[in-house]
Design a protein around this motif. Sequence first.
Motif, PDB file in Angstrom:
ATOM      1  N   ALA A  15       0.851  -1.198   0.000  1.00  0.00           N
ATOM      2  CA  ALA A  15       0.000   0.000   0.000  1.00  0.00           C
ATOM      3  C   ALA A  15       0.879   1.238   0.000  1.00  0.00           C
ATOM      4  O   ALA A  15       1.989   1.233   0.540  1.00  0.00           O
ATOM      5  N   ALA A  16       0.389   2.285  -0.631  1.00  0.00           N
ATOM      6  CA  ALA A  16       1.061   3.582  -0.568  1.00  0.00           C
ATOM      7  C   ALA A  16       0.565   4.309   0.682  1.00  0.00           C
ATOM      8  O   ALA A  16      -0.643   4.418   0.900  1.00  0.00           O
ATOM      9  N   TYR A  17       1.499   4.776   1.508  1.00  0.00           N
ATOM     10  CA  TYR A  17       1.140   5.455   2.754  1.00  0.00           C
ATOM     11  C   TYR A  17       1.062   6.955   2.526  1.00  0.00           C
ATOM     12  O   TYR A  17       2.004   7.567   2.009  1.00  0.00           O
ATOM     13  N   ILE A  18      -0.081   7.543   2.918  1.00  0.00           N
ATOM     14  CA  ILE A  18      -0.290   8.992   2.811  1.00  0.00           C
ATOM     15  C   ILE A  18      -0.467   9.532   4.232  1.00  0.00           C
ATOM     16  O   ILE A  18      -1.461   9.237   4.902  1.00  0.00           O
ATOM     17  N   PRO A  19       0.493  10.290   4.739  1.00  0.00           N
ATOM     18  CA  PRO A  19       0.405  10.786   6.118  1.00  0.00           C
ATOM     19  C   PRO A  19      -0.614  11.918   6.255  1.00  0.00           C
ATOM     20  O   PRO A  19      -1.168  12.417   5.270  1.00  0.00           O
ATOM     21  N   LEU A  20      -0.856  12.305   7.490  1.00  0.00           N
ATOM     22  CA  LEU A  20      -1.701  13.472   7.778  1.00  0.00           C
ATOM     23  C   LEU A  20      -1.149  14.677   7.007  1.00  0.00           C
ATOM     24  O   LEU A  20       0.054  14.957   7.041  1.00  0.00           O
ATOM     25  N   HIS A  21      -2.024  15.373   6.281  1.00  0.00           N
ATOM     26  CA  HIS A  21      -1.557  16.510   5.488  1.00  0.00           C
ATOM     27  C   HIS A  21      -2.701  17.503   5.251  1.00  0.00           C
ATOM     28  O   HIS A  21      -3.859  17.217   5.561  1.00  0.00           O
ATOM     29  N   ARG A  22      -2.340  18.650   4.691  1.00  0.00           N
ATOM     30  CA  ARG A  22      -3.341  19.670   4.366  1.00  0.00           C
ATOM     31  C   ARG A  22      -3.519  19.733   2.852  1.00  0.00           C
ATOM     32  O   ARG A  22      -2.553  19.642   2.096  1.00  0.00           O
ATOM     33  N   GLU A  23      -4.780  19.895   2.430  1.00  0.00           N
ATOM     34  CA  GLU A  23      -5.090  20.054   1.017  1.00  0.00           C
ATOM     35  C   GLU A  23      -5.878  21.350   0.818  1.00  0.00           C
ATOM     36  O   GLU A  23      -6.759  21.686   1.620  1.00  0.00           O
ATOM     37  N   CYS A  24      -5.558  22.038  -0.260  1.00  0.00           N
ATOM     38  CA  CYS A  24      -6.264  23.284  -0.563  1.00  0.00           C
ATOM     39  C   CYS A  24      -7.674  22.983  -1.073  1.00  0.00           C
ATOM     40  O   CYS A  24      -7.859  22.164  -1.973  1.00  0.00           O
ATOM     41  N   VAL A  25      -8.676  23.616  -0.474  1.00  0.00           N
ATOM     42  CA  VAL A  25     -10.062  23.420  -0.910  1.00  0.00           C
ATOM     43  C   VAL A  25     -10.665  24.698  -1.480  1.00  0.00           C
ATOM     44  O   VAL A  25     -11.777  24.682  -1.997  1.00  0.00           O
ATOM     45  N   GLN A  26      -9.934  25.814  -1.372  1.00  0.00           N
ATOM     46  CA  GLN A  26     -10.426  27.064  -1.963  1.00  0.00           C
ATOM     47  C   GLN A  26      -9.230  27.894  -2.430  1.00  0.00           C
ATOM     48  O   GLN A  26      -8.333  28.204  -1.652  1.00  0.00           O
ATOM     49  N   TRP A  27      -9.258  28.202  -3.695  1.00  0.00           N
ATOM     50  CA  TRP A  27      -8.115  28.878  -4.306  1.00  0.00           C
ATOM     51  C   TRP A  27      -8.506  30.294  -4.726  1.00  0.00           C
ATOM     52  O   TRP A  27      -9.574  30.522  -5.288  1.00  0.00           O
ATOM     53  N   ASP A  28      -7.646  31.246  -4.413  1.00  0.00           N
ATOM     54  CA  ASP A  28      -7.838  32.635  -4.824  1.00  0.00           C
ATOM     55  C   ASP A  28      -7.073  32.839  -6.128  1.00  0.00           C
ATOM     56  O   ASP A  28      -5.861  33.036  -6.133  1.00  0.00           O
ATOM     57  N   TRP A  29      -7.825  32.750  -7.219  1.00  0.00           N
ATOM     58  CA  TRP A  29      -7.162  32.846  -8.519  1.00  0.00           C
ATOM     59  C   TRP A  29      -6.597  34.231  -8.780  1.00  0.00           C
ATOM     60  O   TRP A  29      -5.582  34.374  -9.484  1.00  0.00           O
ATOM     61  N   SER A  30      -7.221  35.258  -8.203  1.00  0.00           N
ATOM     62  CA  SER A  30      -6.705  36.615  -8.435  1.00  0.00           C
ATOM     63  C   SER A  30      -5.351  36.804  -7.763  1.00  0.00           C
ATOM     64  O   SER A  30      -4.465  37.472  -8.293  1.00  0.00           O
ATOM     65  N   GLY A  31      -5.236  36.238  -6.592  1.00  0.00           N
ATOM     66  CA  GLY A  31      -3.960  36.372  -5.887  1.00  0.00           C
ATOM     67  C   GLY A  31      -3.046  35.184  -6.061  1.00  0.00           C
ATOM     68  O   GLY A  31      -1.947  35.141  -5.515  1.00  0.00           O
TER      69      GLY A  31
END
Length: 299
Positions: free
Chosen positions: A230-246
């Motif tokens: 199995a590939a192990y994926i640790p605790l992490h943060r993912e972007c759920v809202q992106w500010d395209w202007s900035g």
Amino acid sequence: MDAAKLKKFAQYARRNLIEQVSNKLDLVLSQESAERRKHPQAVKKLEEQIQAHGEEQVIEKVAYIWFNRFCALRFMDVNRYTRIGVVSPAEGQFQPEILAEAKMGHIDEGMVDELARQRIFALLDGKTPSQDPQAEAYRLLVVAICNYWHGSMPFMFERITDFTELLMPDDLLSGNCRVPGGFPSGCGAAYSAMIDRIRDRKPPLPNFGSCAVNPSKGSGSHMSFDWGIAAYIPLHRECVQWDWSGDSCIRYDTVPESYVRGRRCNINEDRSDPPYCTKTVRWSEVFIEDTLAGPTYYW
């Protein structure tokens, strides 16, 4: 014959060798491995075997093959069917006798061909660079001896193919590796049962898949097992809202650790596949009456 104790030892041996072969497979298949440079055809054949049969089956097959060979060589050493010990040390020594003899310049020309002898002596004399010259020389000796005995005992010593040799366990000279040199303490009955199988011209152990002891129908709980990678994926943060202007992320979600079964974690520069994975691990599960018994074990 105490078959129950033999099966108990088979479970120990299975875990031991599968772990070593699995670790070796990870090294061999890494993109910058020395094996890819030195033995490209063997690595290609290994990858073809994995594609055709699956990684777990290849690992289990190779582990089982090497266990059979080690047990047979140990039996032959103890009963002096071999002139010098292949996996056993001489009395008062700690290294296999065949390696000690090679370090003194003695290798049986009838069992080890000229090319292999030259490679072994070059390693032991320091002429060929190696991180562990004695371990590498011993590997060459074991492969040569197994191929020699193929002529008279093909049922026990199948000729070693390239990828089988690549996955040969590394930890053969360490005190941590207890399969090649003998059985753990308290396993005398298992050793005797193994000898009975060899005398009957059978492999030292039954198939690893039979090592979960199952009583007859109606007399108890039936056990089975499953395992894989199995590939192990640790605790992490993912972007759920992106500010395209900035051109920046303005909201993150925290994602708990997870495993992607059947996938190896491939890391290339700053990217990984599956995304966010950091390593490849093993998993195993035990079932009683087809019901999962306890949590999945990852390592």
